[in-house]
Design an enzyme around this catalytic site. Structure first.
Site, mmCIF file in Angstrom:
data_model
loop_
_atom_site.group_PDB
_atom_site.id
_atom_site.type_symbol
_atom_site.label_atom_id
_atom_site.label_comp_id
_atom_site.label_asym_id
_atom_site.label_seq_id
_atom_site.Cartn_x
_atom_site.Cartn_y
_atom_site.Cartn_z
ATOM 1 N N LEU A 142 15.291 5.860 21.586
ATOM 2 C CA LEU A 142 16.887 4.933 21.911
ATOM 3 C C LEU A 142 17.437 4.270 22.316
ATOM 4 O O LEU A 142 16.458 3.209 22.779
ATOM 5 C CB LEU A 142 17.185 5.833 23.281
ATOM 6 N N ASP A 143 18.602 3.827 20.944
ATOM 7 C CA ASP A 143 18.827 2.756 20.656
ATOM 8 C C ASP A 143 19.393 2.080 21.978
ATOM 9 O O ASP A 143 20.035 2.581 23.151
ATOM 10 C CB ASP A 143 19.814 3.073 19.780
#
Length: 299
Positions: free
Chosen positions: A37-38
């Site tokens: 996940l960014d």
């Protein structure tokens, strides 16, 4: 310490940051995650601890997100973390116009990932190439989006729409936001992203790093057992001698099969104990059970 953890990743942290924090909290180095996940996204990040790290590859591939798309703005990263490329008010954009464009993003399609992404081209990450200013052709990839649902619409100079997106692994929601903006002729970027489901875990059952720290301090922390996470795989039960042989890495042939047929199966002893994951191969005169990941060293 072996098992899974449904982490609610906070905004501003990388997936690697979360792993580092968990290694300190749980006092173990063998920790991995599925589906990066960014930092600008929060939500479900499946975590495996100990021997369970070898089972990450067998988690369900489906994911779900709640995304905020802002129209009238484009960036070099396809989200608000990047440099603004264009910005022009589009108060004329209507919900009807956006809704008419959404169906083309449902189904199997070719998608160009964002230039700032972790995909490798000739051994280098795209975000490293982008940051160095090198021009590169981003390769298209086939992705699957099973559903897009409208959650909310906010009109104005820079309208925003909230979407629930269900998709397969490898799908970039930033690319959907970018392409949706192109489809309606205004440009768009991703203004917010929460992953609501991944790897068989959902947001409602996720736990924060703060909660984990409190549970560890109170000696109340428990991991999710593998057999609970891998329930999407059919179960094969082996009698004691076959279980012993399978756990030693021996392939087992079955001329007739009364158990479920699938490419991958979850192996259990007759007692119900989870032993690992096996590949089931078709043979001319039967079926071959090939040990793939032996979770328990003994049958």
């Amino acid at each position: 310490m072996d098992g899974f953890l449904n982490l609610n990743k906070p905004l501003g942290m990388t997936s690697h940051d979360c792993i580092s924090r968990l290694r300190r909290l749980l006092k173990t180095k063998k920790i991995g995650h599925a589906g990066t996940l960014d930092p600008a996204a929060d939500g479900v990040l499946p975590i495996a601890v100990g021997r369970a790290t070898r089972l990450l590859q067998f988690l369900p591939t489906g994911k779900a997100y709640c995304a905020i798309v802002r129209f009238g703005v484009t960036t070099n990263t396809d989200d608000l973390e990047g440099e603004i490329l264009t910005q022009q008010a589009v108060p004329q954009l209507t919900l009807d116009g956006v809704q008419a464009a959404i169906p083309q993003f449902i189904g199997t399609m070719q998608q160009i990932p964002p230039a700032f992404s972790a995909i490798q081209v000739q051994g280098q990450r795209l975000y490293d190439l982008a940051r160095s200013g090198k021009a590169v052709d981003v390769p298209m990839r086939t992705v699957e989006v099973s559903a897009i649902e409208l959650l909310a619409w906010r009109g104005g100079e820079f309208p925003e729409i909230d979407l629930a997106v269900a998709c397969g692994g490898g799908t970039y929601i930033r690319a959907i936001a970018r392409d949706l903006g192109q489809a309606v002729g205004t440009g768009a970027t991703l203004a917010g992203l929460t992953r609501t489901a991944s790897g068989g875990f959902d947001l409602a059952a996720s736990v924060t790093l703060e909660t984990i720290a409190q549970q560890v301090e109170a000696h109340e922390f428990h991991l999710v057992p593998p057999e609970q996470v891998l329930q999407h795989l059919p179960v094969w039960c082996l009698e004691p001698e076959l279980a012993r042989r399978w756990c030693l890495g021996q392939r087992i042939f079955f001329p007739e099969v009364t158990q479920p047929i699938a490419d991958w199966v979850r192996i259990h002893a007759e007692t119900g104990k989870f032993l690992g994951v096996s590949q089931l191969e078709t043979q001319e005169d039967g079926w071959l059970l090939r040990p793939t990941m032996v979770y328990e060293p003994q049958g």
